[in-house]
Design a protein around this motif. Sequence first.
Motif, PDB file in Angstrom:
ATOM      1  N   GLU A 272       0.879  -1.071   0.024  1.00 37.62           N
ATOM      2  CA  GLU A 272      -0.016   0.107   0.099  1.00 37.62           C
ATOM      3  C   GLU A 272       0.790   1.082  -0.024  1.00 37.62           C
ATOM      4  OE1 GLU A 272       0.153  -1.554   4.259  1.00 37.62           O
ATOM      5  OE2 GLU A 272      -0.177  -2.480   2.182  1.00 37.62           O
ATOM      6  N   VAL A 273       2.066   1.094   0.783  1.00 36.21           N
ATOM      7  CA  VAL A 273       2.800   2.287   0.670  1.00 36.21           C
ATOM      8  C   VAL A 273       3.547   2.641  -0.796  1.00 36.21           C
ATOM      9  CG1 VAL A 273       5.106   3.208   1.369  1.00 36.21           C
ATOM     10  CG2 VAL A 273       3.398   1.903   3.027  1.00 36.21           C
ATOM     11  N   ARG A 274       4.115   1.441  -1.513  1.00 32.27           N
ATOM     12  CA  ARG A 274       4.422   1.470  -2.902  1.00 32.27           C
ATOM     13  C   ARG A 274       3.223   1.972  -3.761  1.00 32.27           C
ATOM     14  NH1 ARG A 274       5.555  -2.223  -5.817  1.00 32.27           N
ATOM     15  NH2 ARG A 274       4.286  -3.942  -4.877  1.00 32.27           N
ATOM     16  N   ASP A 275       1.987   1.516  -3.564  1.00 33.87           N
ATOM     17  CA  ASP A 275       1.011   2.018  -4.205  1.00 33.87           C
ATOM     18  C   ASP A 275       0.806   3.524  -4.460  1.00 33.87           C
ATOM     19  OD1 ASP A 275      -1.243   0.752  -6.375  1.00 33.87           O
ATOM     20  OD2 ASP A 275      -2.275   2.486  -4.823  1.00 33.87           O
ATOM     21  N   THR A 276       0.750   4.036  -3.102  1.00 35.33           N
ATOM     22  CA  THR A 276       0.815   5.516  -3.274  1.00 35.33           C
ATOM     23  C   THR A 276       2.009   6.072  -3.702  1.00 35.33           C
ATOM     24  OG1 THR A 276      -0.478   5.373  -0.794  1.00 35.33           O
ATOM     25  CG2 THR A 276       0.528   7.310  -1.224  1.00 35.33           C
ATOM     26  N   ARG A 277       3.031   5.664  -3.597  1.00 35.80           N
ATOM     27  CA  ARG A 277       4.333   6.503  -4.154  1.00 35.80           C
ATOM     28  C   ARG A 277       4.188   6.318  -5.854  1.00 35.80           C
ATOM     29  NH1 ARG A 277       9.002   3.609  -0.257  1.00 35.80           N
ATOM     30  NH2 ARG A 277       8.366   4.784   1.612  1.00 35.80           N
ATOM     31  N   LEU A 278       3.868   5.125  -6.374  1.00 37.67           N
ATOM     32  CA  LEU A 278       3.798   4.958  -7.704  1.00 37.67           C
ATOM     33  C   LEU A 278       2.569   5.897  -8.377  1.00 37.67           C
ATOM     34  CD1 LEU A 278       4.157   0.909  -7.622  1.00 37.67           C
ATOM     35  CD2 LEU A 278       6.041   2.855  -8.488  1.00 37.67           C
ATOM     36  N   ILE A 279       1.484   5.983  -7.859  1.00 39.01           N
ATOM     37  CA  ILE A 279       0.459   6.816  -8.252  1.00 39.01           C
ATOM     38  C   ILE A 279       1.088   8.378  -8.410  1.00 39.01           C
ATOM     39  CG2 ILE A 279      -1.765   7.778  -7.960  1.00 39.01           C
ATOM     40  CD1 ILE A 279      -1.807   5.163  -9.139  1.00 39.01           C
ATOM     41  N   ALA A 280       1.638   8.888  -7.012  1.00 32.75           N
ATOM     42  CA  ALA A 280       2.067  10.185  -7.159  1.00 32.75           C
ATOM     43  C   ALA A 280       3.302  10.147  -8.155  1.00 32.75           C
ATOM     44  CB  ALA A 280       2.761  10.273  -5.519  1.00 32.75           C
ATOM     45  N   ARG A 281       4.117   9.099  -8.335  1.00 37.26           N
ATOM     46  CA  ARG A 281       5.124   9.632  -9.434  1.00 37.26           C
ATOM     47  C   ARG A 281       4.485   9.592 -10.824  1.00 37.26           C
ATOM     48  NH1 ARG A 281       8.959   4.454  -9.589  1.00 37.26           N
ATOM     49  NH2 ARG A 281       9.757   5.252  -7.802  1.00 37.26           N
ATOM     50  N   GLN A 282       3.565   8.772 -11.304  1.00 39.96           N
ATOM     51  CA  GLN A 282       2.870   8.976 -12.598  1.00 39.96           C
ATOM     52  C   GLN A 282       2.262  10.141 -12.757  1.00 39.96           C
ATOM     53  OE1 GLN A 282       3.661   7.231 -14.975  1.00 39.96           O
ATOM     54  NE2 GLN A 282       4.949   6.010 -13.414  1.00 39.96           N
ATOM     55  N   ARG A 283       1.518  10.646 -11.575  1.00 45.79           N
ATOM     56  CA  ARG A 283       0.953  11.955 -11.613  1.00 45.79           C
ATOM     57  C   ARG A 283       2.060  12.937 -11.792  1.00 45.79           C
ATOM     58  NH1 ARG A 283      -4.099  12.518  -9.999  1.00 45.79           N
ATOM     59  NH2 ARG A 283      -4.016  14.522 -11.291  1.00 45.79           N
ATOM     60  N   GLU A 284       3.028  13.217 -11.062  1.00 54.53           N
ATOM     61  CA  GLU A 284       4.210  14.146 -11.142  1.00 54.53           C
ATOM     62  C   GLU A 284       4.949  14.035 -12.763  1.00 54.53           C
ATOM     63  OE1 GLU A 284       6.953  13.222  -8.166  1.00 54.53           O
ATOM     64  OE2 GLU A 284       5.442  13.702  -6.658  1.00 54.53           O
ATOM     65  N   GLY A 285       4.594  12.973 -13.410  1.00 51.26           N
ATOM     66  CA  GLY A 285       5.440  12.621 -14.580  1.00 51.26           C
ATOM     67  C   GLY A 285       4.121  13.375 -15.847  1.00 51.26           C
ATOM     68  N   GLY A 286       3.131  13.782 -15.453  1.00 50.76           N
ATOM     69  CA  GLY A 286       2.069  14.205 -16.291  1.00 50.76           C
ATOM     70  C   GLY A 286       0.966  13.394 -16.628  1.00 50.76           C
ATOM     71  N   ARG A 287       0.725  12.146 -15.994  1.00 51.48           N
ATOM     72  CA  ARG A 287      -0.399  11.434 -16.027  1.00 51.48           C
ATOM     73  C   ARG A 287      -1.708  11.982 -15.391  1.00 51.48           C
ATOM     74  NH1 ARG A 287       3.392   7.095 -17.397  1.00 51.48           N
ATOM     75  NH2 ARG A 287       2.832   6.191 -19.433  1.00 51.48           N
ATOM     76  N   ASP A 288      -2.861  11.939 -15.888  1.00 56.60           N
ATOM     77  CA  ASP A 288      -4.120  12.398 -14.986  1.00 56.60           C
ATOM     78  C   ASP A 288      -4.289  11.236 -14.101  1.00 56.60           C
ATOM     79  OD1 ASP A 288      -5.479  10.127 -16.553  1.00 56.60           O
ATOM     80  OD2 ASP A 288      -6.398  11.830 -17.778  1.00 56.60           O
ATOM     81  N   ALA A 289      -5.245  10.926 -13.253  1.00 51.70           N
ATOM     82  CA  ALA A 289      -5.454  10.098 -12.405  1.00 51.70           C
ATOM     83  C   ALA A 289      -5.853   8.905 -12.813  1.00 51.70           C
ATOM     84  CB  ALA A 289      -6.558  10.541 -11.296  1.00 51.70           C
ATOM     85  N   HIS A 290      -6.586   8.802 -14.165  1.00 52.55           N
ATOM     86  CA  HIS A 290      -7.146   7.372 -14.456  1.00 52.55           C
ATOM     87  C   HIS A 290      -5.978   6.874 -15.311  1.00 52.55           C
ATOM     88  CE1 HIS A 290      -9.756   4.729 -16.794  1.00 52.55           C
ATOM     89  NE2 HIS A 290      -9.066   5.209 -17.715  1.00 52.55           N
TER      90      HIS A 290
END
Length: 215
Positions: free
Chosen positions: A165-183
């Motif tokens: 669950e910690v990794r998942d939160t970090r990975l989502i944040a990484r992708q958002r910071e890289g320019g992807r939207d939430a979906h």
Amino acid sequence: MKAQELVDAAAGLVPAPGGRVLLGIAGAPGAGKSTLARLLVAELCDRLGPEAAAYVPMDGFHLSNIQLERLGLTNRKGSAPSFDVWGYLALLRRLRSHPATEPVYVPDYDRALHEPIAARHLVTPATRLVVTEGNYLAAGDAAGPGWAQVRAALDIVWFLATPDEVRDTRLIARQREGGRDAHAARAWVDTNDHPNGDLVNAHRAPDVRVITVEP
């Protein structure tokens, strides 16, 4: 373990001047490998001298976006086949045998450019501990050709175990910071990062030291 305990453990691996040890930090995507590796190098250089330790990220051997497109791996960036494993292995072997009179320049991956770049890091002749990190350092043949040789090129491997669950939160944040939207971020993590992590976690070499970093 507390971060300082891991720094102390890494300090105990540093050989006498003239020697060199290669420490690998493996773990699933989002485990915190690069954060730990950079911390170890910074702390050891403060403690033992500015060239005592050096950071060598496996991510510098990401294939370029052009090569990923050619291979049909654009949507699997970060999977084992999306790395130049043989180039990474050649670098590790060079670090083990390179004459102590010459520096070794090391590539990195730039998350702003989404591309690997050359020569961001440096291993000097005085470097005694090389800290390298990446997903597949302990996965062996399960990750594909070349990865078992990568493990054999490292003196010691630590496996950083971090709750999913910690990794998942970090990975989502990484992708958002890289320019992807939430979906798009959720889709990338579910279809790419998590399968890569499942492989890494399922095929951990038996001779690695499993570690956790306490907050």
